[in-house]
Structure formats: structure tokens, C-alpha cells
Design a protein around this motif. Structure first.
Motif, PDB file in Angstrom:
ATOM      1  N   GLY A   1       1.222  -1.096   0.095  1.00  0.00           N
ATOM      2  CA  GLY A   1      -0.051   0.189   0.692  1.00  0.00           C
ATOM      3  C   GLY A   1       1.087   0.900  -0.177  1.00  0.00           C
ATOM      4  O   GLY A   1       0.103   2.446   0.459  1.00  0.00           O
ATOM      5  N   GLY A   2       2.447   1.387  -0.374  1.00  0.00           N
ATOM      6  CA  GLY A   2       3.094   2.287   0.026  1.00  0.00           C
ATOM      7  C   GLY A   2       2.691   2.768  -1.601  1.00  0.00           C
ATOM      8  O   GLY A   2       2.740   2.622  -2.330  1.00  0.00           O
ATOM      9  N   GLY A   3       3.730   4.233  -1.434  1.00  0.00           N
ATOM     10  CA  GLY A   3       4.186   5.113  -2.833  1.00  0.00           C
ATOM     11  C   GLY A   3       4.575   6.168  -2.522  1.00  0.00           C
ATOM     12  O   GLY A   3       4.657   6.576  -1.431  1.00  0.00           O
ATOM     13  N   LEU A   4       3.977   7.169  -3.501  1.00  0.00           N
ATOM     14  CA  LEU A   4       4.366   8.694  -3.482  1.00  0.00           C
ATOM     15  C   LEU A   4       2.839   9.284  -3.156  1.00  0.00           C
ATOM     16  O   LEU A   4       2.524   8.715  -4.259  1.00  0.00           O
ATOM     17  CB  LEU A   4       4.872   8.686  -4.916  1.00  0.00           C
ATOM     18  CG  LEU A   4       5.443  10.600  -5.014  1.00  0.00           C
ATOM     19  CD1 LEU A   4       6.713  11.121  -4.164  1.00  0.00           C
ATOM     20  CD2 LEU A   4       5.947  10.166  -6.701  1.00  0.00           C
ATOM     21  N   VAL A   5       2.897  10.316  -2.319  1.00  0.00           N
ATOM     22  CA  VAL A   5       2.357  11.302  -2.138  1.00  0.00           C
ATOM     23  C   VAL A   5       2.367  12.833  -1.280  1.00  0.00           C
ATOM     24  O   VAL A   5       3.786  12.915  -1.894  1.00  0.00           O
ATOM     25  CB  VAL A   5       1.372  10.565  -0.921  1.00  0.00           C
ATOM     26  CG1 VAL A   5       2.168  10.376   0.082  1.00  0.00           C
ATOM     27  CG2 VAL A   5       0.269  11.495  -0.937  1.00  0.00           C
ATOM     28  N   GLN A   6       2.206  13.239  -2.014  1.00  0.00           N
ATOM     29  CA  GLN A   6       1.925  14.533  -1.727  1.00  0.00           C
ATOM     30  C   GLN A   6       1.631  14.528  -0.516  1.00  0.00           C
ATOM     31  O   GLN A   6       1.188  14.609   0.146  1.00  0.00           O
ATOM     32  CB  GLN A   6       1.523  15.719  -2.304  1.00  0.00           C
ATOM     33  CG  GLN A   6       1.834  15.836  -3.808  1.00  0.00           C
ATOM     34  CD  GLN A   6       0.894  17.015  -4.625  1.00  0.00           C
ATOM     35  OE1 GLN A   6       0.305  17.618  -3.912  1.00  0.00           O
ATOM     36  NE2 GLN A   6       2.046  17.888  -5.582  1.00  0.00           N
ATOM     37  N   ALA A   7       2.766  15.883   0.115  1.00  0.00           N
ATOM     38  CA  ALA A   7       2.041  16.828   1.575  1.00  0.00           C
ATOM     39  C   ALA A   7       0.801  16.978   1.956  1.00  0.00           C
ATOM     40  O   ALA A   7       0.417  17.664   1.262  1.00  0.00           O
ATOM     41  CB  ALA A   7       3.058  17.583   2.434  1.00  0.00           C
ATOM     42  N   GLY A   8       0.431  16.248   3.445  1.00  0.00           N
ATOM     43  CA  GLY A   8      -0.952  16.613   3.172  1.00  0.00           C
ATOM     44  C   GLY A   8      -2.148  15.679   2.783  1.00  0.00           C
ATOM     45  O   GLY A   8      -3.134  15.704   2.961  1.00  0.00           O
ATOM     46  N   GLY A   9      -1.153  14.934   2.042  1.00  0.00           N
ATOM     47  CA  GLY A   9      -2.003  13.162   1.558  1.00  0.00           C
ATOM     48  C   GLY A   9      -2.357  13.013   2.293  1.00  0.00           C
ATOM     49  O   GLY A   9      -1.825  12.510   3.954  1.00  0.00           O
ATOM     50  N   SER A  10      -2.613  11.367   2.541  1.00  0.00           N
ATOM     51  CA  SER A  10      -3.243  10.038   2.723  1.00  0.00           C
ATOM     52  C   SER A  10      -2.825   9.006   2.123  1.00  0.00           C
ATOM     53  O   SER A  10      -3.474   8.822   0.797  1.00  0.00           O
ATOM     54  CB  SER A  10      -4.910  10.216   3.266  1.00  0.00           C
ATOM     55  OG  SER A  10      -5.280  11.352   3.456  1.00  0.00           O
ATOM     56  N   LEU A  11      -2.673   7.661   3.159  1.00  0.00           N
ATOM     57  CA  LEU A  11      -2.070   6.162   2.568  1.00  0.00           C
ATOM     58  C   LEU A  11      -2.379   5.448   3.301  1.00  0.00           C
ATOM     59  O   LEU A  11      -2.720   6.062   4.357  1.00  0.00           O
ATOM     60  CB  LEU A  11      -0.361   6.527   2.462  1.00  0.00           C
ATOM     61  CG  LEU A  11      -0.367   6.670   0.882  1.00  0.00           C
ATOM     62  CD1 LEU A  11       1.255   6.700   1.334  1.00  0.00           C
ATOM     63  CD2 LEU A  11      -0.633   6.188   0.218  1.00  0.00           C
ATOM     64  N   ARG A  12      -3.176   4.222   3.083  1.00  0.00           N
ATOM     65  CA  ARG A  12      -3.479   3.570   3.991  1.00  0.00           C
ATOM     66  C   ARG A  12      -2.462   1.823   3.528  1.00  0.00           C
ATOM     67  O   ARG A  12      -2.716   1.093   2.064  1.00  0.00           O
ATOM     68  CB  ARG A  12      -4.800   3.342   3.510  1.00  0.00           C
ATOM     69  CG  ARG A  12      -5.640   1.891   4.492  1.00  0.00           C
ATOM     70  CD  ARG A  12      -6.774   1.296   4.758  1.00  0.00           C
ATOM     71  NE  ARG A  12      -7.565   0.919   5.063  1.00  0.00           N
ATOM     72  CZ  ARG A  12      -8.460  -0.015   5.120  1.00  0.00           C
ATOM     73  NH1 ARG A  12      -8.383  -0.440   3.936  1.00  0.00           N
ATOM     74  NH2 ARG A  12      -9.226  -0.773   5.669  1.00  0.00           N
ATOM     75  N   LEU A  13      -2.294   2.082   4.437  1.00  0.00           N
ATOM     76  CA  LEU A  13      -1.340   0.338   4.901  1.00  0.00           C
ATOM     77  C   LEU A  13      -1.417  -0.546   5.041  1.00  0.00           C
ATOM     78  O   LEU A  13      -2.488  -0.644   5.621  1.00  0.00           O
ATOM     79  CB  LEU A  13       0.273   0.211   4.757  1.00  0.00           C
ATOM     80  CG  LEU A  13       1.056   2.027   5.166  1.00  0.00           C
ATOM     81  CD1 LEU A  13       2.158   1.653   5.989  1.00  0.00           C
ATOM     82  CD2 LEU A  13       1.542   1.930   3.599  1.00  0.00           C
ATOM     83  N   SER A  14      -1.858  -2.006   4.258  1.00  0.00           N
ATOM     84  CA  SER A  14      -2.569  -3.270   5.037  1.00  0.00           C
ATOM     85  C   SER A  14      -1.598  -4.155   5.398  1.00  0.00           C
ATOM     86  O   SER A  14      -0.169  -3.949   4.338  1.00  0.00           O
ATOM     87  CB  SER A  14      -2.872  -3.845   3.794  1.00  0.00           C
ATOM     88  OG  SER A  14      -4.361  -2.941   3.663  1.00  0.00           O
ATOM     89  N   CYS A  15      -1.178  -5.002   6.269  1.00  0.00           N
ATOM     90  CA  CYS A  15      -0.229  -6.025   6.238  1.00  0.00           C
ATOM     91  C   CYS A  15      -0.906  -7.169   6.609  1.00  0.00           C
ATOM     92  O   CYS A  15      -1.834  -7.829   7.549  1.00  0.00           O
ATOM     93  CB  CYS A  15       0.331  -5.522   7.288  1.00  0.00           C
ATOM     94  SG  CYS A  15       2.268  -7.757   8.410  1.00  0.00           S
ATOM     95  N   ALA A  16      -1.154  -8.319   5.916  1.00  0.00           N
ATOM     96  CA  ALA A  16      -1.291  -9.459   5.716  1.00  0.00           C
ATOM     97  C   ALA A  16      -0.632 -10.629   6.641  1.00  0.00           C
ATOM     98  O   ALA A  16       0.601 -10.351   5.839  1.00  0.00           O
ATOM     99  CB  ALA A  16      -1.899  -9.865   3.964  1.00  0.00           C
ATOM    100  N   ALA A  17      -0.990 -11.442   7.363  1.00  0.00           N
ATOM    101  CA  ALA A  17      -0.056 -11.769   8.132  1.00  0.00           C
ATOM    102  C   ALA A  17      -0.080 -13.429   8.101  1.00  0.00           C
ATOM    103  O   ALA A  17      -1.665 -13.714   8.434  1.00  0.00           O
ATOM    104  CB  ALA A  17      -0.469 -11.217   9.801  1.00  0.00           C
TER     105      ALA A  17
END
Length: 120
Positions: free
Chosen positions: A7-23
Motif C-alpha cells: 500500500g505504500g507509494g508516493l504522495v504529496q504532503a497533506g495527503g493520505s495513504l493506507r497500508l495493509s499487512c497480511a499476516a
């Protein structure tokens, strides 16, 4: 045991990301889970953790109020919602299985990281 963060990536300051971790962890629903990050040239640091039930979360001061950790035990997945991202949040993010509840140290298992880059 396998932990895969994505779920990582490049985003501008002030933006949002959602990471997931499948275990793939036999005792996933009984273990606290944590997120850590490592920026270039810096040591790996704790970001936050979530209790086995998901009822309790704890965060580093640097991300409080901006990041939220949650989990879905039916999917063996833990999430990191990151809002109002700052350039200093740029790092490789790792999920982890915590050995003890309430504090994610030491870590029993590390996942593969996912890169988060925040541009100014």
C-alpha cells in the motif's frame, strides 16, 4: 510465518495513504501487532501498535492524531491509515508481531517493508 506489507507509494504532503499487512501467523488473533518505519540513514523506529482485540491502540508522539491502526482478525490483516502526511514521514514501513501486549518490543516477527515517500 509471513508478513507482507503493501500500500505504500508516493504522495504529496497533506495527503493520505493506507497500508495493509497480511499476516500468516498461527496466533495472529492473540497477538498485538505493530508498525515501524525506517528512514534513510536512521534507525528503525516504532510508529504504533494495536492490541490483539483491536480495542486498544498506542502511538509514537510523532504520529499521534494523524495515524490510525486497526485490524481485522477474520482476515489476518492489520492496517495503518496515515493522514496529513509530512515529508518527514518518508520511510520504509514494516509491520511486526509484538511479543508482549501493550508495548511492541521486542518484536517476534518482521514483515517485508513498503516504501512511503511524501513530497513537499
Amino acid at each position: 510465518v509471513q508478513l507482507q506489507a503493501f500500500g505504500g507509494g508516493l504522495v504529496q504532503a497533506g495527503g493520505s495513504l493506507r497500508l495493509s499487512c497480511a499476516a500468516s501467523v498461527p496466533t495472529f488473533s492473540m497477538r498485538d501487532m505493530g508498525w515501524f518505519r525506517q528512514a534513510p540513514g536512521k534507525e528503525r523506529e516504532f510508529v504504533g501498535g494495536v492490541s490483539w482485540s483491536g480495542d486498544s491502540t498506542y502511538y509514537a508522539d510523532s504520529v499521534k492524531g494523524r495515524f490510525t491502526i486497526s485490524r481485522d482478525n477474520s482476515k489476518n490483516t492489520v492496517y495503518l491509515q496515515m493522514n496529513n502526511l509530512k515529508p518527514e514521514d518518508t520511510a520504509v514501513y514494516y509491520c511486526a508481531v509484538c511479543r508482549r501486549p501493550g508495548i511492541c518490543t521486542p518484536v517476534d516477527y518482521w514483515g517485508q517493508g513498503t516504501q512511503v515517500t511524501v513530497s513537499s
